[in-house]
Design a protein around this motif. Structure first.
Motif, PDB file in Angstrom:
ATOM      1  N   GLU A 109      40.348  -4.765-110.902  1.00 24.14           N
ATOM      2  CA  GLU A 109      40.400  -3.757-109.840  1.00 24.14           C
ATOM      3  C   GLU A 109      41.517  -2.746-110.099  1.00 24.14           C
ATOM      4  N   ARG A 110      42.664  -3.223-110.520  1.00 29.13           N
ATOM      5  CA  ARG A 110      43.784  -2.329-110.835  1.00 29.13           C
ATOM      6  C   ARG A 110      43.405  -1.353-111.946  1.00 29.13           C
ATOM      7  N   LYS A 112      40.420  -0.403-112.779  1.00 24.37           N
ATOM      8  CA  LYS A 112      39.425   0.545-112.279  1.00 24.37           C
ATOM      9  C   LYS A 112      40.096   1.676-111.499  1.00 24.37           C
ATOM     10  N   ARG A 113      41.032   1.344-110.620  1.00 26.25           N
ATOM     11  CA  ARG A 113      41.749   2.360-109.848  1.00 26.25           C
ATOM     12  C   ARG A 113      42.526   3.306-110.763  1.00 26.25           C
ATOM     13  N   LYS A 114      43.148   2.710-111.762  1.00 25.52           N
ATOM     14  CA  LYS A 114      43.928   3.515-112.711  1.00 25.52           C
ATOM     15  C   LYS A 114      43.019   4.500-113.450  1.00 25.52           C
ATOM     16  N   LYS A 116      40.185   5.679-112.366  1.00 16.90           N
ATOM     17  CA  LYS A 116      39.755   6.720-111.427  1.00 16.90           C
ATOM     18  C   LYS A 116      40.837   7.798-111.301  1.00 16.90           C
ATOM     19  N   ARG A 117      42.083   7.372-111.181  1.00 13.53           N
ATOM     20  CA  ARG A 117      43.194   8.314-111.078  1.00 13.53           C
ATOM     21  C   ARG A 117      43.265   9.212-112.309  1.00 13.53           C
TER      22      ARG A 117
END
Length: 123
Positions: A109-110, A112-114, A116-117
């Motif tokens: 999840e981390r 994936k968020r990274k 996206k950013r």
């Protein structure tokens, strides 16, 4: 002369000792039951030495039985302890697997968020 001597010998021969004494008809008529023997209260008594010896033999036998039971119980406890240890190890392993799966999920999840950013910054 020969005849008279043999006749004397034949008549003088004792009766065989193996003949059973005929007791006649029993008073109660129960001929099928074995005849009762005379009551002798002191017949079964044994000497002190024999009783002590018998007690010692019984004590030795009981000690051996107790020892065998203790060995059997120790073996049983050993098996139970092995089973408990196996279950404990299995539970610990499952717990670690769950933690690893959780940690892996969070890490994904981390990431994936990274990503996206990064995409937002780069666009």
């Amino acid at each position: 002369m020969n005849m008279s001597e043999t006749q004397v010998n034949i008549t003088a021969a004792p009766a065989p000792a193996t003949t059973k004494k005929n007791l006649g008809m029993r008073k109660n008529g129960q001929v099928w039951l074995p005849a009762k023997k005379a009551f002798r209260p002191t017949k079964g008594l044994t000497s002190w030495e024999l009783r002590v010896k018998k007690r010692q033999e019984q004590a030795a036998m009981k000690a051996k039985e107790r020892e065998m039971k203790e060995e059997k119980e120790a073996e049983r406890q050993k098996r139970i302890q092995a089973i408990k240890e196996r279950r404990k190890k299995k539970e610990e392993k499952e717990r670690y697997e769950q933690l690893a799966a959780k940690m892996h999920k969070k890490r994904l999840e981390r990431l994936k968020r990274k990503e996206k950013r990064n995409k937002l910054l780069n666009s």
